[in-house]
Scaffold this motif. Sequence first.
Motif, mmCIF file in Angstrom:
data_model
loop_
_atom_site.group_PDB
_atom_site.id
_atom_site.type_symbol
_atom_site.label_atom_id
_atom_site.label_comp_id
_atom_site.label_asym_id
_atom_site.label_seq_id
_atom_site.Cartn_x
_atom_site.Cartn_y
_atom_site.Cartn_z
ATOM 1 N N LEU A 334 40.085 17.354 85.715
ATOM 2 C CA LEU A 334 41.825 17.227 84.998
ATOM 3 C C LEU A 334 42.275 16.260 86.292
ATOM 4 O O LEU A 334 42.359 15.019 85.086
ATOM 5 C CB LEU A 334 42.604 18.157 85.801
ATOM 6 C CG LEU A 334 42.914 19.341 85.165
ATOM 7 C CD1 LEU A 334 43.866 20.451 85.403
ATOM 8 C CD2 LEU A 334 43.859 19.093 83.343
ATOM 9 N N LYS A 335 41.261 15.853 86.734
ATOM 10 C CA LYS A 335 41.119 14.798 87.770
ATOM 11 C C LYS A 335 40.717 13.636 86.721
ATOM 12 O O LYS A 335 40.731 12.612 86.993
ATOM 13 C CB LYS A 335 41.286 14.400 89.218
ATOM 14 C CG LYS A 335 40.928 13.213 89.575
ATOM 15 C CD LYS A 335 40.119 12.802 91.185
ATOM 16 C CE LYS A 335 40.259 11.782 91.551
ATOM 17 N NZ LYS A 335 40.208 11.773 93.486
ATOM 18 N N ALA A 336 39.846 13.806 86.252
ATOM 19 C CA ALA A 336 38.641 12.731 85.300
ATOM 20 C C ALA A 336 39.428 12.682 84.301
ATOM 21 O O ALA A 336 39.140 11.352 84.027
ATOM 22 C CB ALA A 336 37.371 13.624 85.085
ATOM 23 N N PHE A 337 40.293 13.393 83.678
ATOM 24 C CA PHE A 337 40.706 13.202 82.540
ATOM 25 C C PHE A 337 41.294 12.583 82.459
ATOM 26 O O PHE A 337 42.003 11.239 81.730
ATOM 27 C CB PHE A 337 41.748 14.942 82.014
ATOM 28 C CG PHE A 337 42.301 14.950 81.271
ATOM 29 C CD1 PHE A 337 41.776 14.512 79.385
ATOM 30 C CD2 PHE A 337 43.899 14.117 80.695
ATOM 31 C CE1 PHE A 337 42.369 15.094 78.435
ATOM 32 C CE2 PHE A 337 44.346 14.396 79.578
ATOM 33 C CZ PHE A 337 43.759 14.666 78.075
ATOM 34 N N VAL A 356 32.529 13.849 83.780
ATOM 35 C CA VAL A 356 32.786 12.306 84.087
ATOM 36 C C VAL A 356 33.551 12.776 85.604
ATOM 37 O O VAL A 356 32.922 11.968 86.403
ATOM 38 C CB VAL A 356 34.036 12.466 83.057
ATOM 39 C CG1 VAL A 356 34.819 10.507 84.421
ATOM 40 C CG2 VAL A 356 33.820 11.474 81.770
ATOM 41 N N ALA A 357 33.871 13.834 85.650
ATOM 42 C CA ALA A 357 33.703 14.285 87.123
ATOM 43 C C ALA A 357 32.780 15.096 88.026
ATOM 44 O O ALA A 357 33.118 13.968 89.429
ATOM 45 C CB ALA A 357 35.091 15.928 87.711
ATOM 46 N N HIS A 358 32.007 15.204 87.999
ATOM 47 C CA HIS A 358 30.999 14.723 88.458
ATOM 48 C C HIS A 358 30.397 13.867 89.009
ATOM 49 O O HIS A 358 29.749 13.812 89.928
ATOM 50 C CB HIS A 358 29.328 15.649 88.199
ATOM 51 C CG HIS A 358 28.493 15.117 88.814
ATOM 52 N ND1 HIS A 358 28.679 16.146 89.856
ATOM 53 C CD2 HIS A 358 27.223 14.706 88.617
ATOM 54 C CE1 HIS A 358 26.434 16.723 90.793
ATOM 55 N NE2 HIS A 358 26.444 15.522 89.555
ATOM 56 N N VAL A 359 30.541 12.719 88.004
ATOM 57 C CA VAL A 359 29.551 11.462 88.317
ATOM 58 C C VAL A 359 30.551 10.987 89.167
ATOM 59 O O VAL A 359 30.242 10.277 89.301
ATOM 60 C CB VAL A 359 29.911 10.121 86.817
ATOM 61 C CG1 VAL A 359 29.479 9.152 87.163
ATOM 62 C CG2 VAL A 359 29.009 11.224 85.954
#
Length: 394
Positions: A334-337, A356-359
């Motif tokens: 959700l943060k990456a979103f 995206v979140a992992h990156v």
Amino acid sequence: MSGPKYGKYGGQFVPEILMPALEELEEGYEKYRNDPEFLKELDYYLKDFAGRETPLYYAKNMSKKYGVKIYLKREDLVHGGAHKLNNTIGQALLAKYMGKTRLVAETGAGQHGTATAMAGTNMGFQTHVYMGAKDTVRQRMNVYRMELMGATVHPVESGSKTLKDAINEALRDWVSNVENTHYLIGSVVGPHPYPMMVRDFQSVIGNEVKQQILEKEGRYPDSIVACTGGGSNAMGIFHPFVEDKDVDLVAVEAGGSGMKCTEKAALHSASLSVGEDGVLQGARTRILQDKYGQILESSSVSAGLDYSGVGPELAYLADIGRITPRVANDDMALKAFHELSLMEGIIPALESSHAVAHVMEAAESGELGELVVINLSGRGDKDLEAVRKIDLGE
């Protein structure tokens, strides 16, 4: 039942009644996969209907913030909003060449069902889509899209009312209608030849990246990162790079909610990370199961990653160390979103948001190298209502 196709994984663990259909499909695919007329028509649909090739976009703002060069493979720009159409065009065209008149499919987030409806109506098929009842609620606009294009959507009320139950119902339909029906599986799962066939149709993603990254950077990336449920977008971008050992392939699974994603109990949909060998939907792979071999219910904020298994080839590549499984939980996704939306003006699907979140989390440590490609497998339009409700605490 036939033997494994990817090390100890894969194979055909299905009732005898389905073996003739699988044999017919395997023969049909081998006949047409290199047929010039078939390939010419496939290229036409991918270019003029799906909108390929998709851009490889340099995310300059995120790159500056996280200190690595980040490129996004823009599968969100494929007609329909996700990579799924690459595969449904390929399978629907194959079914047409094989003389079938009816398609059945399963769907989780609704993107595969929508893509099946698109390809099906365009090529003149009757299309039936099975979708977990839970997913029909959280993805109701995709249900409407499928119905707009003439597909019949069947809500599945059994089990966890999610993707694995939809697959079971689609298989039952296929068993009853094998003569005129093609079962259009949406990921690199199921009995052979499906994992191979779906991978091949999705490999257009990685093949494009190979050319595009050389044009932009003069070399291959250090890492390629993709979200992984069943794994079709991951295998699509990974497969052309499997023999390029200097390119790290990172498969990011859904860790669910409520706990740190380093804790096993929290890995609600992370079959590569904590799954065990077993048979699910016709293939041996890694699955989430209890000590009695019963399939555990998966859980994720993203419907498309809410699955209790993973593609057998991905399980094999993880076993031999060629891909690296990682996990992002709901809060990270959700943060990456929000961050990609704010920083680049691109709203990602919740599935892609896990990659995206992992990156975002791993870039600082240096483990991804200096040049990273993220497969942005879909756009976030379908998730806006769900995320808005979470943001508002509803």
